[in-house]
Design a protein around this motif. Structure first.
Motif, mmCIF file in Angstrom:
data_model
loop_
_atom_site.group_PDB
_atom_site.id
_atom_site.type_symbol
_atom_site.label_atom_id
_atom_site.label_comp_id
_atom_site.label_asym_id
_atom_site.label_seq_id
_atom_site.Cartn_x
_atom_site.Cartn_y
_atom_site.Cartn_z
ATOM 1 N N LEU A 339 -21.841 19.018 -1.566
ATOM 2 C CA LEU A 339 -20.923 18.658 -2.649
ATOM 3 C C LEU A 339 -21.659 17.982 -3.802
ATOM 4 N N GLY A 340 -22.607 17.121 -3.479
ATOM 5 C CA GLY A 340 -23.376 16.459 -4.515
ATOM 6 C C GLY A 340 -22.674 15.288 -5.165
ATOM 7 N N LYS A 341 -21.467 14.977 -4.728
ATOM 8 C CA LYS A 341 -20.725 13.837 -5.261
ATOM 9 C C LYS A 341 -20.128 13.022 -4.114
ATOM 10 N N THR A 342 -19.696 11.829 -4.443
ATOM 11 C CA THR A 342 -19.116 10.941 -3.444
ATOM 12 C C THR A 342 -17.597 11.037 -3.473
ATOM 13 N N LEU A 343 -16.992 11.300 -2.312
ATOM 14 C CA LEU A 343 -15.537 11.334 -2.195
ATOM 15 C C LEU A 343 -15.026 9.920 -1.957
ATOM 16 N N VAL A 344 -14.016 9.515 -2.701
ATOM 17 C CA VAL A 344 -13.462 8.163 -2.603
ATOM 18 C C VAL A 344 -11.998 8.242 -2.190
ATOM 19 N N LEU A 345 -11.649 7.495 -1.159
ATOM 20 C CA LEU A 345 -10.260 7.398 -0.697
ATOM 21 C C LEU A 345 -9.837 5.937 -0.723
ATOM 22 N N LYS A 346 -8.845 5.608 -1.519
ATOM 23 C CA LYS A 346 -8.299 4.249 -1.563
ATOM 24 C C LYS A 346 -6.904 4.306 -0.951
ATOM 25 N N SER A 347 -6.706 3.601 0.161
ATOM 26 C CA SER A 347 -5.491 3.805 0.950
ATOM 27 C C SER A 347 -4.964 2.525 1.582
ATOM 28 N N LEU A 348 -3.689 2.586 1.948
ATOM 29 C CA LEU A 348 -3.093 1.619 2.857
ATOM 30 C C LEU A 348 -3.491 2.021 4.271
ATOM 31 N N LEU A 349 -3.877 1.072 5.099
ATOM 32 C CA LEU A 349 -4.100 1.314 6.519
ATOM 33 C C LEU A 349 -3.237 0.328 7.293
ATOM 34 N N HIS A 350 -2.383 0.874 8.171
ATOM 35 C CA HIS A 350 -1.453 0.028 8.928
ATOM 36 C C HIS A 350 -1.487 0.422 10.396
ATOM 37 N N MET A 351 -1.743 -0.554 11.263
ATOM 38 C CA MET A 351 -1.762 -0.324 12.707
ATOM 39 C C MET A 351 -0.702 -1.187 13.387
ATOM 40 N N GLU A 352 0.025 -0.589 14.331
ATOM 41 C CA GLU A 352 0.988 -1.340 15.125
ATOM 42 C C GLU A 352 1.098 -0.709 16.512
ATOM 43 N N GLU A 353 1.723 -1.411 17.431
ATOM 44 C CA GLU A 353 1.913 -0.890 18.780
ATOM 45 C C GLU A 353 3.030 0.145 18.807
ATOM 46 N N LEU A 354 2.900 1.113 19.692
ATOM 47 C CA LEU A 354 3.994 2.042 19.937
ATOM 48 C C LEU A 354 5.086 1.315 20.713
ATOM 49 N N LYS A 383 -19.924 10.600 -10.884
ATOM 50 C CA LYS A 383 -20.508 10.984 -9.593
ATOM 51 C C LYS A 383 -19.529 10.797 -8.433
ATOM 52 N N GLU A 384 -18.310 10.360 -8.757
ATOM 53 C CA GLU A 384 -17.298 10.143 -7.716
ATOM 54 C C GLU A 384 -16.090 11.052 -7.922
ATOM 55 N N ILE A 385 -15.505 11.471 -6.825
ATOM 56 C CA ILE A 385 -14.289 12.288 -6.842
ATOM 57 C C ILE A 385 -13.230 11.551 -6.036
ATOM 58 N N HIS A 386 -12.125 11.231 -6.653
ATOM 59 C CA HIS A 386 -11.072 10.493 -5.966
ATOM 60 C C HIS A 386 -10.087 11.465 -5.310
ATOM 61 N N SER A 387 -9.966 11.345 -3.992
ATOM 62 C CA SER A 387 -9.028 12.152 -3.217
ATOM 63 C C SER A 387 -7.882 11.259 -2.745
ATOM 64 N N GLU A 388 -6.831 11.885 -2.197
ATOM 65 C CA GLU A 388 -5.659 11.126 -1.756
ATOM 66 C C GLU A 388 -5.270 11.509 -0.335
ATOM 67 N N MET A 389 -5.115 10.523 0.518
ATOM 68 C CA MET A 389 -4.564 10.748 1.850
ATOM 69 C C MET A 389 -3.042 10.655 1.732
ATOM 70 N N LEU A 390 -2.391 11.799 1.701
ATOM 71 C CA LEU A 390 -0.940 11.822 1.522
ATOM 72 C C LEU A 390 -0.223 11.349 2.783
ATOM 73 N N MET A 391 -0.764 11.725 3.931
ATOM 74 C CA MET A 391 -0.258 11.236 5.214
ATOM 75 C C MET A 391 -1.379 11.302 6.233
ATOM 76 N N GLY A 392 -1.829 10.153 6.674
ATOM 77 C CA GLY A 392 -2.839 10.097 7.723
ATOM 78 C C GLY A 392 -2.257 9.374 8.918
ATOM 79 N N LEU A 393 -2.452 9.923 10.113
ATOM 80 C CA LEU A 393 -1.851 9.326 11.302
ATOM 81 C C LEU A 393 -2.769 9.520 12.497
ATOM 82 N N ASN A 394 -3.023 8.435 13.211
ATOM 83 C CA ASN A 394 -3.712 8.495 14.497
ATOM 84 C C ASN A 394 -2.809 7.844 15.529
ATOM 85 N N ILE A 395 -2.345 8.643 16.485
ATOM 86 C CA ILE A 395 -1.477 8.152 17.551
ATOM 87 C C ILE A 395 -2.310 8.096 18.825
#
Length: 443
Positions: A339-354, A383-395
């Protein structure tokens, strides 16, 4: 108390009285010029400093709406107590210029004013972080719940856009207005959660969990479809999360089958921002306890352990952090090959118990792109490309009778300007499998 308490404004002087005082002062000024060092009234010998909060007006209900001046963070309308701050005195000499000057003045005010005035001072900084919520089906009910718990004493005409009610108005003037969008503030400008932050996170987690269980949304890829036909995974996949139970696994530790990675692709049925982009779902066995895996994924200092492309990830705001729940704003950077550029993701990260607790059921980690005030002030780096995490989930689901194993379900809905639509699905499927295998390499 909530963000704002409506108060009666103090009566102003009569115009006649003001005219007399003005005339009197005019005469005095001719005989004795006033300098910064000159004694003024009862404050003789004391240095007087003033902070401009901004400009505003009274509503019909007596609430003063103020637009924060350049001394604030960004021009965003907020309502405050109608009790005014006349002056902030400091008898210890002059203050430094710039941001430190204003910061010290605000601290001085908070220590010298009445509790009511402290409310005004503590909230003169507008929110810095905002999140999209229009696509979250449970947002309305979550907002109603938060409103009842946090600021039920506020009249509806006192609610502020983004702070007390979702709004389609973009949080920053540099953003385009979309009447179908809905924005909510996550912070109060002082590093604490805004009134609707909990509602936004609850709605985000609920939407993600529901999507991960929606069989009609997902199409298995070729290899996954073949594995599913054997029926060996039937008692593990798509099991509800509200039963507070651990799940069985189809393969014993050390067996060949435990290396299976099931992958699906799909699209969200809503028509909001990013709905045309593919979403990827994967599920696999990981030989790590649920708590250990949750700690790994939440810890920004450990990202490089499982993401070889990562340049690093920083926590720029922590709203909550304890054993059962973590909420923070993160900035992650990576350098994909070719790619030759840096991908940047600025996001909320929230963890809780099931439901049922972490040890019995597991954990959920949700993430979503945010709009940050710092982005409007920063110089664009080519040199940066800003991407967006529209929905990220780890269960992370606990496994029956095996506390050192878990089931990891990953859902990924990403928007990146450098990924053509025709390649988005293929790259997403490949990235999902690589993510699982990189996690497994640490076991």
């Amino acid at each position: 108390m909530g963000f704002i308490k409506k108060m009666k404004s103090s009566r102003s002087m009569s115009s006649k009285s003001m005219t007399k005082q003005k005339s009197k002062k005019s005469k005095q000024s001719k005989s004795q010029p006033v300098t910064p060092e000159s004694p003024i009234g009862d404050n003789a010998g004391r240095h007087v400093s003033l902070v401009s909060l901004g400009t505003g007006s009274f509503s019909a209900s007596g609430v003063f709406s103020i637009t924060v001046s350049s001394n604030g963070r960004s021009p965003s309308p907020h309502s405050y107590s109608t009790e005014s701050i006349e002056s902030l005195s400091d008898g210890e000499g002059s203050l430094d210029d710039g941001k430190e000057h204003n910061h010290r003045l605000r601290n001085a005010a908070a220590s010298k004013l009445s509790p009511i005035k402290e409310v005004l001072v503590s909230h003169i900084m507008p929110s810095r972080v905002f999140i999209r919520t229009a696509d979250l089906p449970h947002m309305e009910s979550a907002v109603a719940k938060s409103r009842h718990a946090s600021f039920s004493d506020l009249a509806e005409d006192e609610w502020i856009d983004h702070v007390h009610k979702p709004s389609s108005n973009p949080p920053f003037s540099s953003m385009e207005h979309d009447s179908n969008e809905s924005w909510v503030a996550l912070d109060d400008g002082n590093g604490n959660k805004a009134p609707l932050a909990e509602a936004a996170m609850a709605a985000l987690v609920k939407a993600g969990l529901d999507a991960s269980l929606d069989k009609g949304m997902w199409t298995a890829n070729g290899g996954t479809a073949k594995i599913l036909k054997t029926g060996i995974w039937n008692e593990t996949i798509f099991l509800p999360y509200d039963e507070s139970i651990s799940v069985p696994v189809p393969h014993a530790k050390g067996s060949k089958g435990e290396n299976d990675v099931l992958v699906w692709s799909g699209t969200f049925s809503h028509t909001y921002y990013g709905s045309d982009l593919p979403t990827i779902r994967c599920e696999a066995i990981v030989n790590m306890s649920p708590k250990a895996l949750a700690n790994l994924l939440v810890d920004s200092n450990r990202v490089k352990e499982y993401n070889k492309m990562s340049v690093g990830r920083d926590d720029i705001m922590v709203l909550r952090e304890d054993e059962k729940c973590v909420t923070k704003i993160i900035v992650g950077k990576s350098k994909p090959p070719m790619l030759g550029k840096t991908l940047v993701l600025k996001s909320l990260l929230h963890m809780e118990e099931l439901p049922g607790g972490g040890e019995q059921s597991g954990y959920v980690i949700a993430s979503r792109a945010i709009a940050h005030a710092g982005d409007t002030e920063a110089v664009v780096d080519p040199k940066e490309i800003h991407s967006e995490m529209l929905m990220g989930l780890n269960i992370i689901r606990a496994v029956e009778g095996e506390p050192d194993r878990c089931i990891l379900i990953n859902l990924n809905h990403l928007s990146s300007p450098m990924i053509p639509m025709m390649f988005a699905k293929r790259l997403g499927l490949s990235a999902a499998v690589n993510f699982i295998n990189d996690i497994r390499a640490l076991c």
